[in-house]
Design a protein around this motif. Structure first.
Motif, PDB file in Angstrom:
ATOM      1  N   GLN A  34       0.841  -1.190   0.000  1.00 13.58           N
ATOM      2  CA  GLN A  34       0.000   0.000   0.000  1.00 13.58           C
ATOM      3  C   GLN A  34       0.878   1.243   0.000  1.00 13.58           C
ATOM      4  O   GLN A  34       1.863   1.325   0.727  1.00 13.58           O
ATOM      5  N   SER A  35       0.503   2.214  -0.811  1.00  8.47           N
ATOM      6  CA  SER A  35       1.279   3.445  -0.871  1.00  8.47           C
ATOM      7  C   SER A  35       0.351   4.604  -1.196  1.00  8.47           C
ATOM      8  O   SER A  35      -0.766   4.410  -1.681  1.00  8.47           O
ATOM      9  N   ILE A  36       0.804   5.800  -0.919  1.00  5.25           N
ATOM     10  CA  ILE A  36       0.033   6.995  -1.221  1.00  5.25           C
ATOM     11  C   ILE A  36       0.047   7.226  -2.724  1.00  5.25           C
ATOM     12  O   ILE A  36       1.108   7.281  -3.343  1.00  5.25           O
ATOM     13  N   SER A  37      -1.133   7.339  -3.322  1.00  9.23           N
ATOM     14  CA  SER A  37      -1.215   7.570  -4.766  1.00  9.23           C
ATOM     15  C   SER A  37      -0.737   8.971  -5.118  1.00  9.23           C
ATOM     16  O   SER A  37      -0.015   9.170  -6.094  1.00  9.23           O
ATOM     17  N   TRP A  38      -1.167   9.955  -4.325  1.00 11.97           N
ATOM     18  CA  TRP A  38      -0.700  11.323  -4.513  1.00 11.97           C
ATOM     19  C   TRP A  38      -1.017  12.117  -3.259  1.00 11.97           C
ATOM     20  O   TRP A  38      -1.854  11.720  -2.457  1.00 11.97           O
ATOM     21  N   GLN A  39      -0.335  13.206  -3.091  1.00 15.56           N
ATOM     22  CA  GLN A  39      -0.643  14.130  -2.006  1.00 15.56           C
ATOM     23  C   GLN A  39      -0.348  15.547  -2.469  1.00 15.56           C
ATOM     24  O   GLN A  39       0.535  15.776  -3.294  1.00 15.56           O
ATOM     25  N   ARG A  40      -1.141  16.473  -1.974  1.00 14.01           N
ATOM     26  CA  ARG A  40      -1.012  17.864  -2.389  1.00 14.01           C
ATOM     27  C   ARG A  40      -1.108  18.772  -1.166  1.00 14.01           C
ATOM     28  O   ARG A  40      -1.752  18.431  -0.177  1.00 14.01           O
ATOM     29  N   THR A  41      -0.490  19.907  -1.252  1.00 14.37           N
ATOM     30  CA  THR A  41      -0.708  20.975  -0.280  1.00 14.37           C
ATOM     31  C   THR A  41      -1.238  22.182  -1.037  1.00 14.37           C
ATOM     32  O   THR A  41      -0.893  22.405  -2.205  1.00 14.37           O
ATOM     33  N   TYR A  42      -2.100  22.935  -0.365  1.00 10.09           N
ATOM     34  CA  TYR A  42      -2.754  24.073  -1.007  1.00 10.09           C
ATOM     35  C   TYR A  42      -2.540  25.311  -0.144  1.00 10.09           C
ATOM     36  O   TYR A  42      -2.942  25.341   1.015  1.00 10.09           O
ATOM     37  N   ASP A  43      -1.907  26.310  -0.706  1.00 13.90           N
ATOM     38  CA  ASP A  43      -1.615  27.540   0.020  1.00 13.90           C
ATOM     39  C   ASP A  43      -2.642  28.613  -0.317  1.00 13.90           C
ATOM     40  O   ASP A  43      -2.994  28.812  -1.484  1.00 13.90           O
ATOM     41  N   GLY A  44      -3.099  29.304   0.734  1.00 10.90           N
ATOM     42  CA  GLY A  44      -3.969  30.445   0.523  1.00 10.90           C
ATOM     43  C   GLY A  44      -3.183  31.632  -0.001  1.00 10.90           C
ATOM     44  O   GLY A  44      -1.950  31.589  -0.114  1.00 10.90           O
ATOM     45  N   PRO A  45      -3.866  32.728  -0.300  1.00 15.33           N
ATOM     46  CA  PRO A  45      -3.201  33.873  -0.936  1.00 15.33           C
ATOM     47  C   PRO A  45      -2.340  34.695   0.010  1.00 15.33           C
ATOM     48  O   PRO A  45      -1.542  35.517  -0.437  1.00 15.33           O
TER      49      PRO A  45
END
Length: 246
Positions: A34-45
């Protein structure tokens, strides 16, 4: 020579043991692969504090994410994202001087958000990020919406707190107009944080309460009927203060 009965296995028993070992090995291999398919971080303005609060289905493999982005030493804004199945951002929307706590699909590709903007509110956002309607619920005290779910009549149920000392449930229609509202109190403080559908047409709510200012915070599970009337409630304490916050 007699065989030790403790260690002797018949052929069928041997087969079962071997099969068990093979299945155990395959299961462990599956877990290890099992592994992480994808991961993202989202920054505000504002490049400051960004907090995600809730996520819901946006259809076609996409998702809505709502949270709060904060300016340094200033007000908060709702941070709403629509992302695709790979986590890539399709669009971003901000609502100033507001805090987004929860959202739910609107049934037509959009979503409905609740939270705090001076008071509890709901707002419908379409699939392209445009505001369809915005409703604020005012009273003698400040209401904070903490959760929202769909109802079978195309409306919504919102739960939350009324200035932290009592809890509320609002039933609203498809454009956010209140159909009925109920308030619930404890000896000192009662707060609703999560609501789900019950199996009999009512709702089950989770949160916390205190009976006195010095009372240990107790976790709360409460059942109400389809009109918001209380049926029963259970409280619990684990170790120290206990509460259901989401």
């Amino acid at each position: 020579m007699s065989k030790n009965p403790e260690y002797y296995l018949k052929p069928r028993q041997k087969f079962k043991v071997v099969l068990f070992l093979i299945l155990s090995f395959l299961f462990c291999q599956s877990l290890s692969s099992q592994s992480i398919s994808w991961q993202r971080t989202y920054d505000g303005p504002f490049q400051w504090t960004d907090i995600s609060e809730d996520i819901c289905d946006a259809g076609n493999g996409n998702f809505f994410i709502v949270g709060t982005t904060k300016r340094p030493n200033s007000y908060s804004s709702i941070f709403l994202l629509k992302i695709d199945k790979f986590g890539d951002t399709l669009w971003t929307k901000y609502i100033d001087t507001a805090t987004g706590k929860a959202l739910t699909p609107s049934g037509d590709g959009g979503c409905v958000i609740t939270g705090l903007k001076g008071n509890a509110f709901t707002t419908k956002i379409d699939s392209n990020g445009n505001t369809v309607w915005f409703k604020t619920y005012t009273g003698n005290i400040v209401f904070i919406g903490y959760d929202i779910i769909n109802t079978s009549d195309n409306g919504y149920i919102i739960c939350g707190s009324a200035y932290y000392d009592s809890a509320f449930v609002f039933k609203v229609d498809s454009v956010g107009e209140i159909k009925w509202q109920r308030f619930y109190s404890a000896g000192y403080r009662k707060n609703y944080r999560k609501i789900i559908h019950g199996i009999d047409g009512g709702y089950v709510i989770a949160g916390y309460l205190n009976n006195t200012p010095t009372d240990t915070t107790r976790g709360l599970i409460e059942k109400i009927d389809s009109l918001g009337n209380e049926i029963n409630e259970k409280t619990f304490i684990l170790n120290g203060n206990t509460g259901v916050y989401d």
